[in-house]
Structure formats: C-alpha cells, structure tokens
Design an enzyme around this catalytic site. Structure first.
Site, PDB file in Angstrom:
ATOM      1  N   GLU A 100     113.627  18.939 -41.202  1.00  0.00           N
ATOM      2  CA  GLU A 100     113.426  17.612 -42.015  1.00  0.00           C
ATOM      3  C   GLU A 100     111.889  18.697 -42.563  1.00  0.00           C
ATOM      4  O   GLU A 100     111.492  18.321 -44.128  1.00  0.00           O
ATOM      5  CB  GLU A 100     112.460  16.350 -40.946  1.00  0.00           C
ATOM      6  CG  GLU A 100     112.069  15.646 -41.162  1.00  0.00           C
ATOM      7  CD  GLU A 100     113.089  14.549 -41.773  1.00  0.00           C
ATOM      8  OE1 GLU A 100     113.587  14.670 -43.392  1.00  0.00           O
ATOM      9  OE2 GLU A 100     112.737  13.204 -41.897  1.00  0.00           O
ATOM     10  N   THR A 155     106.502  12.013 -51.980  1.00  0.00           N
ATOM     11  CA  THR A 155     105.751  11.885 -51.048  1.00  0.00           C
ATOM     12  C   THR A 155     104.527  12.218 -50.919  1.00  0.00           C
ATOM     13  O   THR A 155     103.824  11.575 -50.315  1.00  0.00           O
ATOM     14  CB  THR A 155     107.018  11.979 -49.627  1.00  0.00           C
ATOM     15  OG1 THR A 155     108.136  12.398 -49.682  1.00  0.00           O
ATOM     16  CG2 THR A 155     105.893  12.302 -48.292  1.00  0.00           C
TER      17      THR A 155
HETATM   18  P1  ADP Z   1     113.874  11.000 -47.464  1.00  0.00           P
HETATM   19  O1  ADP Z   1     113.104   9.978 -46.557  1.00  0.00           O
HETATM   20  O2  ADP Z   1     114.908   9.841 -48.107  1.00  0.00           O
HETATM   21  O3  ADP Z   1     114.239  11.163 -46.647  1.00  0.00           O
HETATM   22  P2  ADP Z   1     112.181  12.514 -48.396  1.00  0.00           P
HETATM   23  O4  ADP Z   1     111.321  12.872 -49.501  1.00  0.00           O
HETATM   24  O5  ADP Z   1     111.563  12.602 -47.643  1.00  0.00           O
HETATM   25  O6  ADP Z   1     112.736  11.373 -48.417  1.00  0.00           O
HETATM   26  O7  ADP Z   1     113.404  13.644 -48.814  1.00  0.00           O
HETATM   27  C1  ADP Z   1     114.441  14.305 -49.663  1.00  0.00           C
HETATM   28  C2  ADP Z   1     113.426  15.539 -50.296  1.00  0.00           C
HETATM   29  O8  ADP Z   1     114.861  16.448 -49.523  1.00  0.00           O
HETATM   30  C3  ADP Z   1     115.117  15.262 -51.473  1.00  0.00           C
HETATM   31  O9  ADP Z   1     114.117  16.695 -52.375  1.00  0.00           O
HETATM   32  C4  ADP Z   1     115.929  16.164 -51.647  1.00  0.00           C
HETATM   33  O10 ADP Z   1     116.489  17.152 -52.482  1.00  0.00           O
HETATM   34  C5  ADP Z   1     115.974  17.190 -50.689  1.00  0.00           C
HETATM   35  N1  ADP Z   1     116.864  17.832 -49.644  1.00  0.00           N
HETATM   36  C6  ADP Z   1     117.538  18.368 -49.204  1.00  0.00           C
HETATM   37  N2  ADP Z   1     118.466  18.474 -48.405  1.00  0.00           N
HETATM   38  C7  ADP Z   1     119.098  17.160 -48.117  1.00  0.00           C
HETATM   39  C8  ADP Z   1     120.079  16.261 -47.417  1.00  0.00           C
HETATM   40  N3  ADP Z   1     121.303  17.371 -46.573  1.00  0.00           N
HETATM   41  N4  ADP Z   1     120.081  15.341 -47.838  1.00  0.00           N
HETATM   42  C9  ADP Z   1     119.138  14.275 -48.935  1.00  0.00           C
HETATM   43  N5  ADP Z   1     118.176  15.259 -48.671  1.00  0.00           N
HETATM   44  C10 ADP Z   1     117.614  16.475 -49.032  1.00  0.00           C
END
Ligand code: ADP
Length: 308
Positions: free
Chosen positions: A130, A183
């Site tokens: 995360e 974010t």
């Molecule tokens: P969310 O709250 O939907 O998780 P975030 O902004 O915290 O959104 O996370 C999304 C980011 O993480 C994007 O930039 C995405 O490219 C990256 N990312 C990397 N791997 C993954 C994955 N397996 N699933 C989702 N997002 C990913």
C-alpha cells in the site's frame, strides 16, 4: 484441491469512515478483484496476467508484488509465486483498489504455505504494498479487507487492529463518479491544525460510533456519522457532494460521507430496501450532471477476503 494454486476474492473497502479519518474502515461484499496465486519452483514473485486495468507487471512496481516480496523476504523460501490479477476495482476510485491487490497476494500465499502468519502479520506485509501507492504505510483499507466488517486501526507502529462488531442490517451504497482526484491533492487540502472545539466534536463522534456498533444502535450510529474535520475541505473536490449527501439523508440513509480520499461517496443504510431507494435517489442526482458514474449496493462483508 490443488494445493499449489489458489483463487481468491479480494474485496473493496471504505476507509476514512466519516469521523474516523485514517482509522476506521469497513469491508464491501459485491465489489472486489479476483486473483490466482500459484507456487513456482523459481524463486521470486512473477505477475503473469493483469486484466481489467493497465497496471505494471514488474513486481516492484505493483502493490500486489511489493507486499508479496515483503512476505517472501520474511519467509525465506526455496521457491516463489506467480500472480494473476483480475481487477474490477478501478485504481484511484477511493474504495481500496490498491489495498485489495496488496492483501490478495499475501493472503493467497499464506494459504498455500499452510497459514504460518496471522491476520495482523498479513496486514503488516500488505502495508508495504500500500505504501507504494500512497507513499506512506497505512492500514485503514487493508485491515477491513483482511479482517472483514468494521475495523479500527488503533496504532500503526506497533500495528494494532481492533475488530468492531457489524450490526446485521447495515448496507452500504457507493457512488463512484468517474473523475480523478489525486491522493496528493486530497492530502494537501487538509488543514495542519484544527480548533479544539472541532476536535472535541470529532472524538465524541468516534466514541459514540464505536459504541453504536457494539450496541446495534442505528439511531446513535446515524448521529455519529459526522465529520467536522476533513469532509468540509475534501468535499469541495467532489462534484455535487452536498446534493448527494442531502438526497441520501433525505431518503433515510443513516449517514453519508467521502469514501477514502474520494471521489467515491458512501452512504450507510438500514436494510437492503432502504439502500436501494437511496441508490436510486443518488443516481437521479448524478444523471442530471452529465458526469459518468457507477453505483453499487453492498451488504457489509463480515468475512473479508476469501478463497473462491
Ligand atoms: P485506491 O484508493 O483506489 O487504492 P490509490 O491512489 O491509493 O487508489 O492507489 C492507486 C495507485 O496505485 C495507482 O497509481 C496505481 O497505478 C497504483 N497501483 C500499483 N499496483 C496496483 C494494483 N495492483 N492495483 C491498484 N493500483 C495499483
């Protein structure tokens, strides 16, 4: 059962539940990703398939890979794992897309290894993944995905997760406007200091919300789902947030707030029937805006991530 391969459902989650900014989350039932995790004789983590959204295949750049590598490093194994990721949760939607992937890989690996790690240890590995997405380690989406129901992150270091009870008639309605909120922008808009009076209101609401969950008190739950600290700032980033909130509450929702850092908005409702009518009312608001959106209705998922 083939003990070298496993298919799992990794649920979407709502974090920052109103007054519980950064600590309180809950797990959804009908929205989530699927993943297949397979043992490989070769050491390392290999992502062989990603369907649904365009995401990096390199393990170090994908949250599922980063959390998997954290577990692998700790377990000191003489083999590796292959991951297939079937994404349904749009990255950046505010319902824990990255958390679902971060949790999915380590949960599946733990099952294939005969469960050497407990849920808190899995949360710790998933937080490493995360951190790739949000630049800091936090567990408010990961904990409900792993434990199910409502969770409270008591502390991150050392990691301490409290599992809260879930009143059985609680349903969530999620609207996801198809716009992007970075974010970083949602963080930057927050105040550095808050007034003492607002702090008092907020911790009184968190306390009474937790009490309401323990006592199945839907009326108290409704009175507690109020955020005077974060929502007044972040709601400006979400088009028609006030109209959605007013309409949800006007149609009987117990509460309504920003899911994660947005743009998704959650409402909590008593029973499926009320949730359906709140969903319909919210859809009507958004139909008129011309902005594309998705609406989901889900029971609170008390089981969390599971084997399919
Ligand atoms: P969310 O709250 O939907 O998780 P975030 O902004 O915290 O959104 O996370 C999304 C980011 O993480 C994007 O930039 C995405 O490219 C990256 N990312 C990397 N791997 C993954 C994955 N397996 N699933 C989702 N997002 C990913």
């Amino acid at each position: 059962m083939n003990t070298d391969s496993i298919k799992i459902f990794a649920p979407a989650t709502v974090a920052n539940v109103s007054c519980g900014f950064d600590v309180l989350g809950f797990c959804l039932d009908t929205i989530g990703d699927e993943m297949v995790i397979r043992k490989t004789s070769q050491k390392g983590i290999f992502i062989s398939k990603i369907e649904g959204y365009d995401l990096p295949f390199e393990a170090e750049k994908n949250v599922a890979g980063v959390s998997a590598l954290a577990l692998l490093k700790d377990a000191q194994l003489d083999h590796g794992f292959e991951l297939e990721i079937y994404k349904n949760i749009k990255p950046g939607s505010g319902v824990g897309s990255s958390a679902a992937s971060a949790v999915g890989s380590v949960f599946g690996m733990n099952e294939l290894l005969g469960r050497p790690y407990n849920k808190t240890q899995l949360t710790n590995f998933a937080m490493k993944g995360e951190a790739l997405a949000s630049k800091c380690e936090h567990a408010d989406n990961i904990a409900p995905a792993i434990f199910g129901g409502f969770t409270l992150v008591k502390s991150v270091a050392p990691l301490e997760i409290l599992q809260l009870p879930t009143p059985k008639d609680l349903f969530a309605v999620i609207i996801h406007p198809q716009i992007e909120i970075k974010t970083a922008e949602a963080r930057a808009i927050l105040p550095k200091n808050i007034a003492l009076q607002d702090a008092i209101t907020q911790w009184s609401n968190v306390g009474s919300l937790v009490h309401a969950l323990h006592t199945n008190d839907y009326e108290l739950l409704s009175k507690s789902l109020i955020d005077v600290v974060v929502e007044p700032f972040r709601s400006q980033l979400i088009p028609h947030f006030d109209a959605v909130r007013q309409s949800a509450l006007g149609h009987g929702a117990l509460g309504c707030g920003i899911s994660g850092s947005g743009p998704s908005i959650f409402s909590l409702c008593f029973g499926n029937e009320n949730a359906q009518s709140v969903a319909k009312a919210i859809k009507n608001i958004y139909f008129e805006t011309g902005i594309s959106f998705e609406v989901y209705v889900s029971k609170i998922n008390t089981e969390g991530i599971k084997i399919l």
